[in-house]
Design a protein around this motif. Structure first.
Motif, mmCIF file in Angstrom:
data_model
loop_
_atom_site.group_PDB
_atom_site.id
_atom_site.type_symbol
_atom_site.label_atom_id
_atom_site.label_comp_id
_atom_site.label_asym_id
_atom_site.label_seq_id
_atom_site.Cartn_x
_atom_site.Cartn_y
_atom_site.Cartn_z
ATOM 1 N N THR A 10 -28.054 -15.881 -2.512
ATOM 2 C CA THR A 10 -27.356 -16.660 -1.499
ATOM 3 C C THR A 10 -28.018 -16.447 -0.140
ATOM 4 O OG1 THR A 10 -25.818 -14.905 -0.890
ATOM 5 C CG2 THR A 10 -25.164 -16.359 -2.726
ATOM 6 N N GLU A 11 -27.656 -17.295 0.791
ATOM 7 C CA GLU A 11 -28.202 -17.204 2.149
ATOM 8 C C GLU A 11 -27.832 -15.875 2.801
ATOM 9 O OE1 GLU A 11 -27.841 -19.589 6.380
ATOM 10 O OE2 GLU A 11 -27.304 -20.625 4.528
ATOM 11 N N ASP A 12 -26.592 -15.447 2.643
ATOM 12 C CA ASP A 12 -26.155 -14.180 3.251
ATOM 13 C C ASP A 12 -26.878 -12.981 2.636
ATOM 14 O OD1 ASP A 12 -24.437 -15.413 5.027
ATOM 15 O OD2 ASP A 12 -22.700 -15.267 3.659
ATOM 16 N N GLU A 13 -27.056 -13.016 1.323
ATOM 17 C CA GLU A 13 -27.778 -11.925 0.658
ATOM 18 C C GLU A 13 -29.230 -11.856 1.149
ATOM 19 O OE1 GLU A 13 -25.658 -11.701 -3.754
ATOM 20 O OE2 GLU A 13 -27.188 -13.225 -3.370
ATOM 21 N N ALA A 14 -29.859 -13.029 1.257
ATOM 22 C CA ALA A 14 -31.251 -13.071 1.728
ATOM 23 C C ALA A 14 -31.343 -12.568 3.160
ATOM 24 C CB ALA A 14 -31.797 -14.494 1.632
ATOM 25 N N ARG A 15 -30.423 -13.006 4.021
ATOM 26 C CA ARG A 15 -30.429 -12.571 5.423
ATOM 27 C C ARG A 15 -30.285 -11.049 5.517
ATOM 28 N NH1 ARG A 15 -26.103 -15.067 7.299
ATOM 29 N NH2 ARG A 15 -27.237 -16.975 7.808
ATOM 30 N N SER A 16 -29.366 -10.509 4.745
ATOM 31 C CA SER A 16 -29.118 -9.068 4.760
ATOM 32 C C SER A 16 -30.333 -8.287 4.241
ATOM 33 C CB SER A 16 -27.892 -8.757 3.906
ATOM 34 O OG SER A 16 -27.701 -7.379 3.806
ATOM 35 N N LYS A 17 -30.861 -8.727 3.120
ATOM 36 C CA LYS A 17 -31.994 -8.035 2.502
ATOM 37 C C LYS A 17 -33.248 -8.104 3.379
ATOM 38 C CE LYS A 17 -33.834 -7.366 -2.097
ATOM 39 N NZ LYS A 17 -33.756 -7.751 -3.500
ATOM 40 N N LEU A 18 -33.532 -9.276 3.950
ATOM 41 C CA LEU A 18 -34.716 -9.428 4.796
ATOM 42 C C LEU A 18 -34.568 -8.704 6.130
ATOM 43 C CD1 LEU A 18 -35.684 -13.139 4.076
ATOM 44 C CD2 LEU A 18 -36.762 -11.066 3.193
ATOM 45 N N SER A 19 -33.368 -8.658 6.677
ATOM 46 C CA SER A 19 -33.136 -7.911 7.921
ATOM 47 C C SER A 19 -33.428 -6.427 7.707
ATOM 48 C CB SER A 19 -31.691 -8.084 8.394
ATOM 49 O OG SER A 19 -31.419 -9.415 8.692
ATOM 50 N N GLN A 46 -33.389 -21.255 3.654
ATOM 51 C CA GLN A 46 -34.580 -20.502 4.074
ATOM 52 C C GLN A 46 -34.838 -20.697 5.561
ATOM 53 O OE1 GLN A 46 -38.118 -21.350 1.785
ATOM 54 N NE2 GLN A 46 -37.083 -21.024 -0.171
ATOM 55 N N MET A 47 -34.738 -21.934 6.005
ATOM 56 C CA MET A 47 -34.987 -22.236 7.422
ATOM 57 C C MET A 47 -33.958 -21.541 8.310
ATOM 58 S SD MET A 47 -37.760 -23.859 7.468
ATOM 59 C CE MET A 47 -37.777 -24.177 9.204
ATOM 60 N N ARG A 48 -32.690 -21.555 7.902
ATOM 61 C CA ARG A 48 -31.645 -20.899 8.699
ATOM 62 C C ARG A 48 -31.858 -19.391 8.756
ATOM 63 N NH1 ARG A 48 -28.512 -24.841 6.009
ATOM 64 N NH2 ARG A 48 -27.839 -23.323 4.437
ATOM 65 N N LEU A 53 -33.919 -14.555 11.705
ATOM 66 C CA LEU A 53 -34.847 -13.426 11.830
ATOM 67 C C LEU A 53 -35.689 -13.520 13.099
ATOM 68 C CD1 LEU A 53 -36.051 -13.180 8.108
ATOM 69 C CD2 LEU A 53 -34.483 -11.625 9.294
ATOM 70 N N ILE A 54 -36.115 -14.719 13.440
ATOM 71 C CA ILE A 54 -36.928 -14.919 14.644
ATOM 72 C C ILE A 54 -36.069 -14.736 15.893
ATOM 73 C CG2 ILE A 54 -38.228 -16.631 15.975
ATOM 74 C CD1 ILE A 54 -39.151 -17.764 13.215
ATOM 75 N N GLU A 55 -34.885 -15.328 15.884
ATOM 76 C CA GLU A 55 -33.973 -15.259 17.020
ATOM 77 C C GLU A 55 -33.586 -13.819 17.353
ATOM 78 O OE1 GLU A 55 -29.695 -17.079 17.340
ATOM 79 O OE2 GLU A 55 -31.181 -18.668 16.981
ATOM 80 N N ASN A 56 -33.390 -13.008 16.334
ATOM 81 C CA ASN A 56 -32.980 -11.615 16.518
ATOM 82 C C ASN A 56 -34.156 -10.644 16.542
ATOM 83 O OD1 ASN A 56 -29.942 -11.648 16.572
ATOM 84 N ND2 ASN A 56 -30.380 -12.900 14.773
ATOM 85 N N LYS A 57 -35.354 -11.194 16.681
ATOM 86 C CA LYS A 57 -36.588 -10.419 16.853
ATOM 87 C C LYS A 57 -36.920 -9.507 15.671
ATOM 88 C CE LYS A 57 -37.177 -11.264 21.484
ATOM 89 N NZ LYS A 57 -37.697 -12.578 21.623
ATOM 90 N N TYR A 58 -36.432 -9.860 14.480
ATOM 91 C CA TYR A 58 -36.862 -9.136 13.281
ATOM 92 C C TYR A 58 -38.294 -9.535 12.928
ATOM 93 C CZ TYR A 58 -32.138 -7.490 12.226
ATOM 94 O OH TYR A 58 -30.930 -6.875 12.265
ATOM 95 N N VAL A 59 -38.606 -10.797 13.170
ATOM 96 C CA VAL A 59 -39.937 -11.338 12.886
ATOM 97 C C VAL A 59 -40.487 -11.904 14.177
ATOM 98 C CG1 VAL A 59 -41.211 -13.099 11.617
ATOM 99 C CG2 VAL A 59 -39.353 -11.894 10.494
ATOM 100 N N GLU A 60 -41.677 -11.439 14.535
ATOM 101 C CA GLU A 60 -42.344 -11.937 15.731
ATOM 102 C C GLU A 60 -43.835 -11.977 15.443
ATOM 103 O OE1 GLU A 60 -42.929 -10.120 20.043
ATOM 104 O OE2 GLU A 60 -40.813 -10.446 19.555
ATOM 105 N N GLN A 61 -44.438 -13.144 15.556
ATOM 106 C CA GLN A 61 -45.840 -13.319 15.167
ATOM 107 C C GLN A 61 -46.797 -12.408 15.922
ATOM 108 O OE1 GLN A 61 -47.672 -17.125 14.992
ATOM 109 N NE2 GLN A 61 -46.435 -17.796 13.264
ATOM 110 N N GLU A 62 -46.671 -12.331 17.222
ATOM 111 C CA GLU A 62 -47.620 -11.536 17.999
ATOM 112 C C GLU A 62 -47.507 -10.051 17.668
ATOM 113 O OE1 GLU A 62 -48.970 -10.644 22.598
ATOM 114 O OE2 GLU A 62 -47.793 -12.443 22.159
ATOM 115 N N ARG A 63 -46.283 -9.561 17.538
ATOM 116 C CA ARG A 63 -46.075 -8.150 17.192
ATOM 117 C C ARG A 63 -46.637 -7.855 15.798
ATOM 118 N NH1 ARG A 63 -40.256 -7.302 17.288
ATOM 119 N NH2 ARG A 63 -40.353 -7.720 15.074
#
Length: 172
Positions: A10-19, A46-48, A53-63
């Motif tokens: 599910t979306e929530d499971e993916a968000r939690s696991k990826l975070s 996936q997009m959400r 992840l991007i909004e909460n700075k978990y994923v940042e391309q430059e970093r």
């Protein structure tokens, strides 16, 4: 044997696991998208999740790019071309990775290659200097270094007797 359909996440499971995953290490957007695709997360979800992840700075391309370049250069001893190709395969924006690669100190970069060639030279069997240099060049090219810097480093390494105390080692 009974066929069981693959359980999708599910979306929530993916968000939690990826975070949790991103909290432990650096990942790029492509890595996250691929993981969700393998887990069977719907494309809209996936997009959400990726936006979260991007909004909460978990994923940042430059970093991610800075971390990736540092790891591959100092620990794996990859050259600029091999690092560029790996970042391109991860679909990192070219402007981002070119900027990060341009920040590499050229003196350190040369010292990394010299140290790499010095250690490789000890394990190569060759009948003459020409054959030795050919093998060293092929090795350095496979590591992603360019021919101009390889020639310079091979020439500099040839100037030394190749004892540990004569060849300066890179300072990491």
């Amino acid at each position: 044997m009974m066929f069981r359909p693959k359980k999708t996440m599910t979306e929530d499971e993916a968000r939690s696991k990826l975070s949790a995953l991103c909290a432990r290490g650096e990942y790029c957007e492509y890595d996250m998208t691929e993981k969700m695709r393998k887990w069977g997360v719907e494309p809209a979800a996936q997009m959400r999740v990726l936006d979260f992840l991007i909004e909460n700075k978990y994923v940042e391309q430059e970093r991610f790019c800075r971390s990736f370049v540092k790891d591959k250069l100092y620990f794996n001893h990859w050259g600029r071309r091999k690092i560029e190709q790996a970042l391109w395969q991860k679909r990192v924006d070219r402007r981002v990775f070119i900027e990060v690669l341009d920040e590499i100190d050229s003196k350190e970069y040369v010292l990394i290659l010299k140290d790499l060639l010095k250690s490789k030279r000890k394990s190569i069997k060759a009948d003459n200097a020409y054959e030795m240099n050919g093998k060293l060049i092929r090795f350095a090219l496979s590591r992603g270094f360019t021919m101009d810097i390889i020639r310079q480093c091979i020439h500099d390494v040839d100037q030394y007797d190749l004892t540990d105390e004569q060849l300066p080692l890179p300072s990491y």
